[in-house]
Scaffold this motif. Structure first.
Motif, short mmCIF file in Angstrom:
data_model
loop_
_atom_site.label_atom_id
_atom_site.label_comp_id
_atom_site.label_asym_id
_atom_site.label_seq_id
_atom_site.Cartn_x
_atom_site.Cartn_y
_atom_site.Cartn_z
N VAL A 7 0.89 -1.07 -0.19
CA VAL A 7 -0.06 0.04 0.02
C VAL A 7 0.71 1.21 0.13
O VAL A 7 2.13 1.19 0.36
CB VAL A 7 -0.97 0.05 1.13
N HIS A 108 -5.79 -0.78 1.18
CA HIS A 108 -4.96 -0.24 2.50
C HIS A 108 -5.83 -0.30 3.61
O HIS A 108 -5.47 -0.15 4.81
CB HIS A 108 -4.67 1.21 2.12
N LYS A 114 0.44 -5.46 6.09
CA LYS A 114 0.68 -4.69 4.87
C LYS A 114 2.20 -4.17 4.89
O LYS A 114 2.90 -3.86 5.75
CB LYS A 114 -0.07 -3.27 5.02
N GLU A 116 4.06 -0.86 3.57
CA GLU A 116 3.69 0.62 3.27
C GLU A 116 4.87 1.09 2.34
O GLU A 116 5.82 1.28 2.93
CB GLU A 116 3.29 1.34 4.38
N THR A 123 -3.80 4.18 6.27
CA THR A 123 -3.55 2.86 6.36
C THR A 123 -4.08 2.10 7.84
O THR A 123 -3.52 2.53 8.79
CB THR A 123 -2.14 2.64 6.08
#
Length: 155
Positions: A7, A108, A114, A116, A123
């Motif tokens: 994301v 997200h 995740k 990032e 997020t």
């Protein structure tokens, strides 16, 4: 099955990181990817046979070429109970198909771990790694996805 989202804001390098991660993670097993697309696209060529099958009302069209197979099923995000339900259903389907890893570009706000790329202020956790396309160690991330250590402490 190890599933992770990449994301970040637009033009942050998510796709570039995805390409490197797919290539590196492929040494550890089979990789499937999912891409969140925010606008409608035409994945089939208008006027060609598979397009015509779909326009005629087929519920699903499968194209088989010498080197590729593809499936087009109407519905998408708009027809699903929710975007997250469709994402979870897709991950479950890929798991059932035997993929070792699923990498997701976007989503997200999903519950999946995740990575990032760049910074977003919206997020949803868990964020298991962050940085830029130049600072994230692809080899280390791929190894930690493959051996599960990237997900330690993540529910």
């Amino acid at each position: 099955m190890p599933t992770v989202c990449l994301v970040g804001p637009s033009d942050s390098g998510k796709t570039t990181l995805m390409e490197s991660l797919v290539d590196t993670l492929g040494a550890h097993g089979t990789v499937a990817t999912i891409k969140s697309i925010h606008h409608d696209i035409e994945p089939d060529t208008p006027g060609k046979d598979t397009y015509r099958h779909r326009e005629a009302g087929a519920d699903t069209v499968v194209g088989l070429t010498p080197s590729l197979a593809f499936q087009i099923t109407p519905g998408g995000k708009a027809a699903a109970p929710s975007e997250m339900a469709l994402l979870e259903q897709t991950v479950e389907s890929l798991t059932a198909d035997g993929y070792d890893f699923v990498l997701i570009e976007g989503f997200h706000d999903s519950p999946y771990p995740k990575i990032e790329v760049g910074e977003r202020d919206d997020t949803e956790p868990p964020i298991v790694a962050s940085g830029t396309v130049d600072t994230i160690d692809i080899e280390a991330v791929a190894t930690s996805i493959a051996d599960g250590t990237l997900f330690e402490g993540v529910e």
